[in-house]
Motif scaffolding. Structure first.
Motif, PDB file in Angstrom:
ATOM      1  N   ASP A   1       0.856  -1.196   0.000  1.00 11.08           N
ATOM      2  CA  ASP A   1       0.000   0.000   0.000  1.00 11.08           C
ATOM      3  C   ASP A   1       0.888   1.240   0.000  1.00 11.08           C
ATOM      4  OD1 ASP A   1      -1.894   1.936   0.261  1.00 11.08           O
ATOM      5  OD2 ASP A   1      -2.792   1.139   2.099  1.00 11.08           O
ATOM      6  N   THR A   2       1.008   1.886  -1.162  1.00 11.80           N
ATOM      7  CA  THR A   2       1.854   3.077  -1.273  1.00 11.80           C
ATOM      8  C   THR A   2       1.092   4.350  -0.915  1.00 11.80           C
ATOM      9  OG1 THR A   2       1.298   3.445  -3.594  1.00 11.80           O
ATOM     10  CG2 THR A   2       3.153   1.974  -3.132  1.00 11.80           C
ATOM     11  N   GLY A   3      -0.185   4.242  -0.666  1.00 14.85           N
ATOM     12  CA  GLY A   3      -1.021   5.419  -0.448  1.00 14.85           C
ATOM     13  C   GLY A   3      -1.685   5.885  -1.713  1.00 14.85           C
ATOM     14  N   LYS A   4      -1.083   5.532  -2.874  1.00 13.35           N
ATOM     15  CA  LYS A   4      -1.662   5.891  -4.162  1.00 13.35           C
ATOM     16  C   LYS A   4      -2.145   4.659  -4.925  1.00 13.35           C
ATOM     17  CE  LYS A   4       1.141  10.059  -4.802  1.00 13.35           C
ATOM     18  NZ  LYS A   4       2.111  10.759  -5.676  1.00 13.35           N
ATOM     19  N   SER A   5      -1.558   3.503  -4.584  1.00 12.07           N
ATOM     20  CA  SER A   5      -1.949   2.261  -5.254  1.00 12.07           C
ATOM     21  C   SER A   5      -1.830   1.104  -4.277  1.00 12.07           C
ATOM     22  CB  SER A   5      -1.062   2.003  -6.484  1.00 12.07           C
ATOM     23  OG  SER A   5       0.282   1.796  -6.087  1.00 12.07           O
ATOM     24  N   VAL A   6      -2.592   0.055  -4.565  1.00 13.05           N
ATOM     25  CA  VAL A   6      -2.547  -1.171  -3.762  1.00 13.05           C
ATOM     26  C   VAL A   6      -2.189  -2.318  -4.698  1.00 13.05           C
ATOM     27  CG1 VAL A   6      -3.865  -2.752  -2.311  1.00 13.05           C
ATOM     28  CG2 VAL A   6      -4.265  -0.297  -2.142  1.00 13.05           C
ATOM     29  N   THR A   7      -1.062  -2.990  -4.424  1.00 11.36           N
ATOM     30  CA  THR A   7      -0.564  -4.046  -5.312  1.00 11.36           C
ATOM     31  C   THR A   7      -0.509  -5.374  -4.570  1.00 11.36           C
ATOM     32  OG1 THR A   7       0.819  -2.408  -6.447  1.00 11.36           O
ATOM     33  CG2 THR A   7       1.323  -4.730  -6.831  1.00 11.36           C
ATOM     34  N   TRP A   8      -1.078  -6.382  -5.163  1.00  8.54           N
ATOM     35  CA  TRP A   8      -1.091  -7.713  -4.555  1.00  8.54           C
ATOM     36  C   TRP A   8       0.322  -8.241  -4.356  1.00  8.54           C
ATOM     37  CZ3 TRP A   8       0.700 -12.410  -6.529  1.00  8.54           C
ATOM     38  CH2 TRP A   8       0.335 -13.549  -5.805  1.00  8.54           C
ATOM     39  N   VAL A   9       0.588  -8.846  -3.208  1.00 10.50           N
ATOM     40  CA  VAL A   9       1.890  -9.424  -2.893  1.00 10.50           C
ATOM     41  C   VAL A   9       1.798 -10.942  -2.815  1.00 10.50           C
ATOM     42  CG1 VAL A   9       3.746  -9.565  -1.193  1.00 10.50           C
ATOM     43  CG2 VAL A   9       2.663  -7.364  -1.670  1.00 10.50           C
ATOM     44  N   CYS A  10       0.851 -11.462  -2.003  1.00  8.31           N
ATOM     45  CA  CYS A  10       0.717 -12.903  -1.863  1.00  8.31           C
ATOM     46  C   CYS A  10      -0.620 -13.244  -1.212  1.00  8.31           C
ATOM     47  CB  CYS A  10       1.863 -13.486  -1.042  1.00  8.31           C
ATOM     48  SG  CYS A  10       1.861 -12.975   0.691  1.00  8.31           S
ATOM     49  N   ASN A  11      -1.036 -14.477  -1.358  1.00  7.65           N
ATOM     50  CA  ASN A  11      -2.209 -14.989  -0.662  1.00  7.65           C
ATOM     51  C   ASN A  11      -1.783 -15.677   0.629  1.00  7.65           C
ATOM     52  OD1 ASN A  11      -4.035 -14.176  -2.675  1.00  7.65           O
ATOM     53  ND2 ASN A  11      -3.646 -16.049  -3.859  1.00  7.65           N
ATOM     54  N   LEU A  12      -2.647 -15.614   1.633  1.00  9.61           N
ATOM     55  CA  LEU A  12      -2.389 -16.314   2.882  1.00  9.61           C
ATOM     56  C   LEU A  12      -2.858 -17.761   2.784  1.00  9.61           C
ATOM     57  CD1 LEU A  12      -3.502 -13.564   5.408  1.00  9.61           C
ATOM     58  CD2 LEU A  12      -1.187 -14.087   4.626  1.00  9.61           C
ATOM     59  N   GLU A  13      -2.267 -18.625   3.612  1.00  9.42           N
ATOM     60  CA  GLU A  13      -2.684 -20.016   3.660  1.00  9.42           C
ATOM     61  C   GLU A  13      -4.034 -20.123   4.348  1.00  9.42           C
ATOM     62  OE1 GLU A  13      -2.100 -22.965   2.789  1.00  9.42           O
ATOM     63  OE2 GLU A  13      -0.171 -22.878   1.761  1.00  9.42           O
ATOM     64  N   ASN A  14      -5.003 -20.749   3.684  1.00  8.83           N
ATOM     65  CA  ASN A  14      -6.341 -20.823   4.278  1.00  8.83           C
ATOM     66  C   ASN A  14      -6.522 -22.029   5.207  1.00  8.83           C
ATOM     67  OD1 ASN A  14      -6.553 -22.961   2.495  1.00  8.83           O
ATOM     68  ND2 ASN A  14      -7.886 -21.858   1.053  1.00  8.83           N
ATOM     69  N   LYS A  15      -5.427 -22.782   5.437  1.00 12.63           N
ATOM     70  CA  LYS A  15      -5.526 -23.938   6.335  1.00 12.63           C
ATOM     71  C   LYS A  15      -4.876 -23.680   7.696  1.00 12.63           C
ATOM     72  CE  LYS A  15      -5.510 -27.258   2.501  1.00 12.63           C
ATOM     73  NZ  LYS A  15      -4.791 -28.413   1.898  1.00 12.63           N
ATOM     74  N   PHE A  16      -4.198 -22.548   7.832  1.00 15.62           N
ATOM     75  CA  PHE A  16      -3.468 -22.264   9.073  1.00 15.62           C
ATOM     76  C   PHE A  16      -4.150 -21.135   9.844  1.00 15.62           C
ATOM     77  CE2 PHE A  16       0.472 -23.542   6.461  1.00 15.62           C
ATOM     78  CZ  PHE A  16       0.206 -24.885   6.669  1.00 15.62           C
ATOM     79  N   GLU A  17      -4.133 -21.234  11.165  1.00 14.53           N
ATOM     80  CA  GLU A  17      -4.694 -20.179  12.020  1.00 14.53           C
ATOM     81  C   GLU A  17      -3.655 -19.091  12.294  1.00 14.53           C
ATOM     82  OE1 GLU A  17      -6.457 -21.684  15.543  1.00 14.53           O
ATOM     83  OE2 GLU A  17      -7.944 -22.905  14.485  1.00 14.53           O
ATOM     84  N   ASN A  18      -2.365 -19.421  12.101  1.00 17.22           N
ATOM     85  CA  ASN A  18      -1.282 -18.447  12.302  1.00 17.22           C
ATOM     86  C   ASN A  18      -0.297 -18.588  11.138  1.00 17.22           C
ATOM     87  OD1 ASN A  18      -2.120 -17.518  15.060  1.00 17.22           O
ATOM     88  ND2 ASN A  18      -1.696 -19.666  15.544  1.00 17.22           N
ATOM     89  N   GLU A  19       0.398 -17.485  10.839  1.00 22.54           N
ATOM     90  CA  GLU A  19       1.296 -17.530   9.686  1.00 22.54           C
ATOM     91  C   GLU A  19       2.466 -16.576   9.906  1.00 22.54           C
ATOM     92  OE1 GLU A  19       0.725 -17.536   4.821  1.00 22.54           O
ATOM     93  OE2 GLU A  19      -0.994 -17.636   6.180  1.00 22.54           O
ATOM     94  N   PHE A  20       3.642 -16.950   9.319  1.00 23.84           N
ATOM     95  CA  PHE A  20       4.852 -16.148   9.468  1.00 23.84           C
ATOM     96  C   PHE A  20       5.375 -15.823   8.071  1.00 23.84           C
ATOM     97  CE2 PHE A  20       9.387 -15.492  10.231  1.00 23.84           C
ATOM     98  CZ  PHE A  20       9.360 -14.645  11.333  1.00 23.84           C
ATOM     99  N   LEU A  21       5.618 -14.533   7.796  1.00 21.49           N
ATOM    100  CA  LEU A  21       6.057 -14.097   6.471  1.00 21.49           C
ATOM    101  C   LEU A  21       7.308 -13.232   6.565  1.00 21.49           C
ATOM    102  CD1 LEU A  21       2.645 -12.984   4.893  1.00 21.49           C
ATOM    103  CD2 LEU A  21       3.855 -15.145   4.497  1.00 21.49           C
TER     104      LEU A  21
END
Length: 418
Positions: A358-378
């Motif tokens: 989020d640059t404030g002027k545009s929003v660019t997709w980076v990655c999807n989260l894992e939908n099988k985990f309750e917690n995640e580390f990136l």
């Protein structure tokens, strides 16, 4: 072959010099010879015999066979037609099985194929199967225009007069049996043979089989090392630089030291973090303005490339794309990128979500989260991000959760959705 030629008929001159040639050869270890003849058992009239070809003296050690071959040559009488293609094809059966042998054919003729065969195809097939090297062809008293017709079969020698018949035979023997030296000059940007330490593969130009595989070396004087190559082959050479360089249809000259020159100016590339961090990823290197990947190297590793410009894609999150990165002769181009930060996401329950820059002027997709985990580390590059998430058991779009967070190099942050 009964046609007049210089001092006698073609057949008489050929017999004389072939026998003198055999007498002049000093017995060599493991040298075996055989004799196949064609057009010598059936008169051309009333019907042409296009299978008039026989192995008259099978292979044996030279000193066992030389007298037999001479006797058979002196008894020969030209009677029939010229089935060159058929004779070449039949010679496949003549060569006895042998490990690491060089099978050589010397074809002597005073005319072209007369039986509608295709000697070029037959010769190519013998070479592709690895049965023989390129045949040597001696044209007895032929017009120079015949050269093109025979060049596809093998190496053609036009014996225009009987005086050079024996010289040609000796030249062929030298080319067939002697070793020829060569060096591969890997030229830098200044056309000096300074590049080295790269693998190179010699292929047979006809069969495409690998003949030699060497790691290029400079000797103790700093010159390209000497190689001993078979001069009877025509080679394609592949230099395994990044990207590779290919040189086709290399012909070696017997009796001299051959220099094979290839332009391979190279420099170095390294991509690393600007600060220390326990993080590694890959860098994809492509040809400029294309999607053709030529290499993938690890972060922190130095690799060698041909000089020029390349496009880089560093597989961080988000990915870093660099265009027109230059590689300069013998120089190291070091590219530094920011160390990532670390994000621990406490979701509380499984669901669906994504991370956006989020640059404030545009929003660019980076990655999807894992939908099988309750917690995640990136691991994410420094910057401002937005997390968008909805729990799996939420059935209303308005229950979407948003979290904004800021990532700094080597820092760990917690993002909680509950």
């Amino acid at each position: 072959m009964y046609a007049p030629w210089n001092s006698n008929t073609k057949i008489s001159v050929a017999k004389k010099y072939l026998c003198e040639f055999l007498d002049s050869i000093k017995p060599m270890p493991n040298l075996e010879v055989a004799l196949r003849c064609y057009g010598h058992t059936t008169f051309i009239r009333p019907n042409r015999n296009c299978k008039d070809s026989q192995l008259e003296v099978p292979f044996d050690k030279f000193f066992n066979n030389v007298a037999k071959i001479k006797d058979r040559i002196m008894a020969l009488e030209p009677m029939g037609t010229t089935p060159i293609a058929y004779s070449l094809g039949e010679s496949r059966k003549d060569f006895t099985p042998c490990h690491n042998c060089r099978n050589i054919i010397i074809l002597i003729t005073d005319g072209l194929e007369e039986c509608d065969g295709n000697p070029c195809e037959v010769s190519a097939k013998l070479q592709q199967l690895g049965i023989t090297l390129r045949p040597f062809i001696i044209g007895v008293g032929l017009n120079a225009n015949f050269t093109d017709a025979f060049s596809c079969i093998g190496k053609f020698y036009d014996v225009s007069n009987e005086a050079n018949f024996k010289d040609v035979l000796n030249l062929i023997l030298t080319e067939a049996l002697s070793q020829t030296t060569a060096e591969v000059d890997l030229l830098d940007i200044n056309k000096k043979p300074s590049e080295t330490d790269v693998n190179m593969t010699f292929f047979n130009s006809t069969s495409k089989a690998v003949v030699y595989n060497y790691l290029h070396t400079l000797n103790h004087l700093g010159n390209p090392d000497t190689l001993f190559l078979n001069p009877n082959n025509e080679y394609d050479l592949l230099i395994h630089t990044t990207p590779p360089v290919e040189l086709k249809n290399i012909t070696l000259t017997t009796g001299i030291h051959n220099k094979i020159k290839v332009n391979t100016p190279q420099g170095f590339l390294k991509v690393e973090l600007d600060t220390k961090a326990n993080f590694n990823t890959s860098v994809v290197i492509s040809k400029i303005n294309t999607f053709e990947t030529i290499n993938t190297q690890n972060l922190g590793k130095t690799e060698k490339y041909l000089t020029g410009f390349y496009d880089l894609e560093i597989l961080t999150l988000p990915r870093i794309k660099l265009s027109k990165v230059e590689i300069v002769q013998s120089s190291l181009n070091t590219i530094k990128i920011p160390a990532p930060g670390y994000v621990y996401i406490a979701k509380g329950s499984i669901g669906f979500g994504s991370i956006y820059l989020d640059t404030g002027k545009s929003v660019t997709w980076v990655c999807n989260l894992e939908n099988k985990f309750e917690n995640e580390f990136l691991c994410l590059q420094p910057g401002k991000y937005k997390l968008v998430y909805r729990y799996a058991n939420s059935k209303q779009t308005t229950q979407t959760i948003e979290r904004n967070f800021n990532v700094q190099s080597n820092q760990t942050i917690n993002v909680r959705l509950i």
